[in-house]
Each structure stands twice: as C-alpha cells, then as structure tokens.
Write a protein that holds these residues in place. Structure first.
Motif, PDB file in Angstrom:
ATOM      1  N   ALA A  89       0.845  -1.193   0.000  1.00 25.12           N
ATOM      2  CA  ALA A  89       0.000   0.000   0.000  1.00 25.12           C
ATOM      3  C   ALA A  89       0.881   1.243   0.000  1.00 25.12           C
ATOM      4  N   ALA A  90       0.309   2.374  -0.380  1.00 25.07           N
ATOM      5  CA  ALA A  90       1.089   3.608  -0.442  1.00 25.07           C
ATOM      6  C   ALA A  90       0.191   4.821  -0.247  1.00 25.07           C
ATOM      7  N   ALA A  91       0.822   5.916   0.192  1.00 26.24           N
ATOM      8  CA  ALA A  91       0.126   7.193   0.350  1.00 26.24           C
ATOM      9  C   ALA A  91       1.037   8.302  -0.127  1.00 26.24           C
ATOM     10  N   ARG A  92       0.451   9.346  -0.621  1.00 19.53           N
ATOM     11  CA  ARG A  92       1.194  10.526  -1.079  1.00 19.53           C
ATOM     12  C   ARG A  92       0.953  11.666  -0.100  1.00 19.53           C
ATOM     13  N   VAL A  93       2.042  12.266   0.379  1.00 19.20           N
ATOM     14  CA  VAL A  93       1.978  13.307   1.402  1.00 19.20           C
ATOM     15  C   VAL A  93       2.279  14.659   0.767  1.00 19.20           C
ATOM     16  N   PRO A  94       1.302  15.563   0.670  1.00 13.40           N
ATOM     17  CA  PRO A  94       1.556  16.881   0.074  1.00 13.40           C
ATOM     18  C   PRO A  94       2.543  17.699   0.912  1.00 13.40           C
ATOM     19  N   VAL A  95       3.471  18.372   0.243  1.00 17.12           N
ATOM     20  CA  VAL A  95       4.468  19.182   0.928  1.00 17.12           C
ATOM     21  C   VAL A  95       3.814  20.260   1.782  1.00 17.12           C
ATOM     22  N   GLU A  96       2.708  20.814   1.305  1.00 16.93           N
ATOM     23  CA  GLU A  96       2.049  21.897   2.039  1.00 16.93           C
ATOM     24  C   GLU A  96       1.543  21.447   3.405  1.00 16.93           C
ATOM     25  N   ASP A  97       1.440  20.134   3.634  1.00 16.80           N
ATOM     26  CA  ASP A  97       0.962  19.648   4.924  1.00 16.80           C
ATOM     27  C   ASP A  97       2.012  19.725   6.026  1.00 16.80           C
ATOM     28  N   PHE A  98       3.309  19.853   5.652  1.00 16.79           N
ATOM     29  CA  PHE A  98       4.342  19.871   6.694  1.00 16.79           C
ATOM     30  C   PHE A  98       5.326  21.028   6.564  1.00 16.79           C
ATOM     31  N   THR A  99       5.017  22.014   5.747  1.00 18.16           N
ATOM     32  CA  THR A  99       5.925  23.157   5.609  1.00 18.16           C
ATOM     33  C   THR A  99       5.415  24.405   6.318  1.00 18.16           C
ATOM     34  N   VAL A 100       4.308  24.318   7.021  1.00 21.13           N
ATOM     35  CA  VAL A 100       3.825  25.433   7.819  1.00 21.13           C
ATOM     36  C   VAL A 100       4.641  25.464   9.112  1.00 21.13           C
ATOM     37  N   GLY A 101       5.110  26.627   9.501  1.00 25.02           N
ATOM     38  CA  GLY A 101       5.902  26.738  10.706  1.00 25.02           C
ATOM     39  C   GLY A 101       7.388  26.734  10.398  1.00 25.02           C
ATOM     40  N   PRO A 102       8.214  27.031  11.390  1.00 24.12           N
ATOM     41  CA  PRO A 102       9.662  27.132  11.186  1.00 24.12           C
ATOM     42  C   PRO A 102      10.322  25.771  11.070  1.00 24.12           C
ATOM     43  N   PRO A 103      11.564  25.716  10.567  1.00 19.96           N
ATOM     44  CA  PRO A 103      12.311  24.453  10.577  1.00 19.96           C
ATOM     45  C   PRO A 103      12.386  23.907  12.000  1.00 19.96           C
ATOM     46  N   GLY A 104      12.263  22.605  12.137  1.00 17.89           N
ATOM     47  CA  GLY A 104      12.271  21.976  13.447  1.00 17.89           C
ATOM     48  C   GLY A 104      10.890  21.742  14.019  1.00 17.89           C
ATOM     49  N   HIS A 105       9.866  22.326  13.406  1.00 19.00           N
ATOM     50  CA  HIS A 105       8.497  22.140  13.886  1.00 19.00           C
ATOM     51  C   HIS A 105       8.039  20.728  13.526  1.00 19.00           C
ATOM     52  N   LEU A 106       7.448  20.037  14.494  1.00 19.69           N
ATOM     53  CA  LEU A 106       7.015  18.651  14.292  1.00 19.69           C
ATOM     54  C   LEU A 106       5.551  18.593  13.882  1.00 19.69           C
ATOM     55  N   HIS A 107       5.290  17.939  12.751  1.00 21.49           N
ATOM     56  CA  HIS A 107       3.927  17.791  12.241  1.00 21.49           C
ATOM     57  C   HIS A 107       3.510  16.327  12.372  1.00 21.49           C
ATOM     58  N   CYS A 108       2.404  16.067  13.052  1.00 22.32           N
ATOM     59  CA  CYS A 108       1.857  14.712  13.178  1.00 22.32           C
ATOM     60  C   CYS A 108       0.724  14.545  12.175  1.00 22.32           C
ATOM     61  N   LEU A 109       0.823  13.513  11.349  1.00 18.70           N
ATOM     62  CA  LEU A 109      -0.121  13.357  10.242  1.00 18.70           C
ATOM     63  C   LEU A 109      -0.559  11.898  10.102  1.00 18.70           C
ATOM     64  N   SER A 110      -1.750  11.713   9.572  1.00 15.87           N
ATOM     65  CA  SER A 110      -2.238  10.384   9.195  1.00 15.87           C
ATOM     66  C   SER A 110      -2.769  10.466   7.768  1.00 15.87           C
ATOM     67  N   TYR A 111      -2.511   9.425   6.988  1.00 12.33           N
ATOM     68  CA  TYR A 111      -2.964   9.399   5.598  1.00 12.33           C
ATOM     69  C   TYR A 111      -3.604   8.065   5.272  1.00 12.33           C
ATOM     70  N   ARG A 112      -4.623   8.132   4.460  1.00  9.56           N
ATOM     71  CA  ARG A 112      -5.258   6.910   3.991  1.00  9.56           C
ATOM     72  C   ARG A 112      -4.350   6.246   2.963  1.00  9.56           C
ATOM     73  N   LEU A 113      -4.135   4.958   3.130  1.00  8.88           N
ATOM     74  CA  LEU A 113      -3.337   4.178   2.195  1.00  8.88           C
ATOM     75  C   LEU A 113      -4.232   3.609   1.108  1.00  8.88           C
TER      76      LEU A 113
END
Length: 199
Positions: free
Chosen positions: A98-122
C-alpha cells in the motif's frame, strides 16, 4: 568580454520522517499484513526504509516508530510513503502492499524543526483502481535551517538512500503533549492521501 552567469540550484529540504505505524493494512490476498512489514519514504532524489516489523501477530497494525532522513528537492509537491513486506525468508524478495502521497504543504507550515503529526489513507499499490487499504501514521520535521545550537543536520546527497535518523532539534510540535514527551501520539485527524510509487 561578457560574463556568463550560472544560476545557482535551488536548495533542497532535509526532512526527518518518523513512520510510526500502520492501521488495517491488508496484503493482496485480502489477509491482514503481519510479519515482514516495513515502510519506505520516497522523494524524487532519495529514499529510506524503516526496519522490518517481524511481529507475526500485528494483524494489519505494524509498528515502527522509526525516523529516517530524506532530501526533498526544491519545488517538489509531495513525498511518498510506501508499505511493503519482505518475503521468502530473507532472500531479498519484497512486495509492495500500500502507499500514500503526502503533500508538501501539509508539513511546511511553521519554522524548521516544527514537528507535524499526520495520518494518511493508504491505497493498494497494485490495484487498477484507488482501493483503500488502511492508514499510515507519521510525523514530519524539516531539519535544514535549524540553528547550530539546536542541532546539526546532515544534508543528504541527491539520488542516495539516506540512513536512519538520530535525535535532532525540535522547534515546536502540533502533535500534543504525548509527542513532546517522546511517546507515540495519534495525529489529530486523517488526511486523504494518494497512491505512491512501487518498491
């Protein structure tokens, strides 16, 4: 004499992606994914696998909680997370599940070092249609641009697989208190992903 100007290549991002776990993942036969499960994070310039979860009783819920580092080229719009399984008793046979595609815009908000927790449908990797096949839970942190006092980031070479990540700096989190304390935390919501690439 005219001077020739050479355009400097746009910088790439260095990401620390922790593939935490999968939920309700099934192999092509329809049975729950069990032992031999591992995840691979792919970008256009690098890829990195997690360890293999050899738990024979995970019943479609593999667990890794392992960070890998990958390079994301400038202008990239997504990265792919793929769930695979090792087969054949360690003889090098693998199967994309199975695979999922993660859009860059989902984890580029905030400064470098900011941790983003995400879930994606496979989605099934080999299906002719986009058939759902479980969920993948992960965290993404951009580690380039972090101040030296917070930790040093190694920029991966393009086209090379990147080793497992060690500890790195933290610039805040959107994961809640559990993640801040180093404990696995369920992301706030599920995001619709898209099929990724093959092993």
């Amino acid at each position: 004499m005219a001077h020739k100007w050479t355009a400097m290549p746009a910088p790439q991002m260095t990401l620390e992606v922790t593939v935490v776990s999968g939920e309700g993942v099934r192999v092509p036969s329809g049975r729950p994914l069990c032992h031999g499960a591992y995840a691979v994070v792919h970008t256009a310039s690098s890829s990195a696998p997690t360890r293999v979860d050899d738990d024979a009783d995970c019943h479609g819920y593999p667990y890794w909680d392992q960070a890998v580092r990958v390079a994301l080229p400038a202008g990239a719009r997504w990265l792919d997370v793929e769930i695979c399984r090792a087969r054949g008793g360690g003889r090098g046979r693998t199967e994309s599940v199975a695979a999922a595609r993660v859009p860059v815009e989902d984890f580029t908000v905030g400064p470098p070092g900011h941790l983003h927790c995400l879930s994606y449908r496979l989605f099934d990797s080999r299906s002719g249609v986009q058939r759902r096949n479980g969920i993948v839970n992960l965290t993404v942190k951009r580690i380039d641009g972090v101040r030296p006092a917070e930790g040093k980031a190694r920029v991966p070479a393009a086209g090379k697989a990147v080793d497992y990540a060690g500890g790195s700096a933290s610039g805040g989190s959107c994961c809640g208190a559990a993640a801040e304390q180093g404990k696995p935390s369920a992301p706030a919501g599920t995001v619709m992903g898209y099929p990724g690439v093959g092993c």
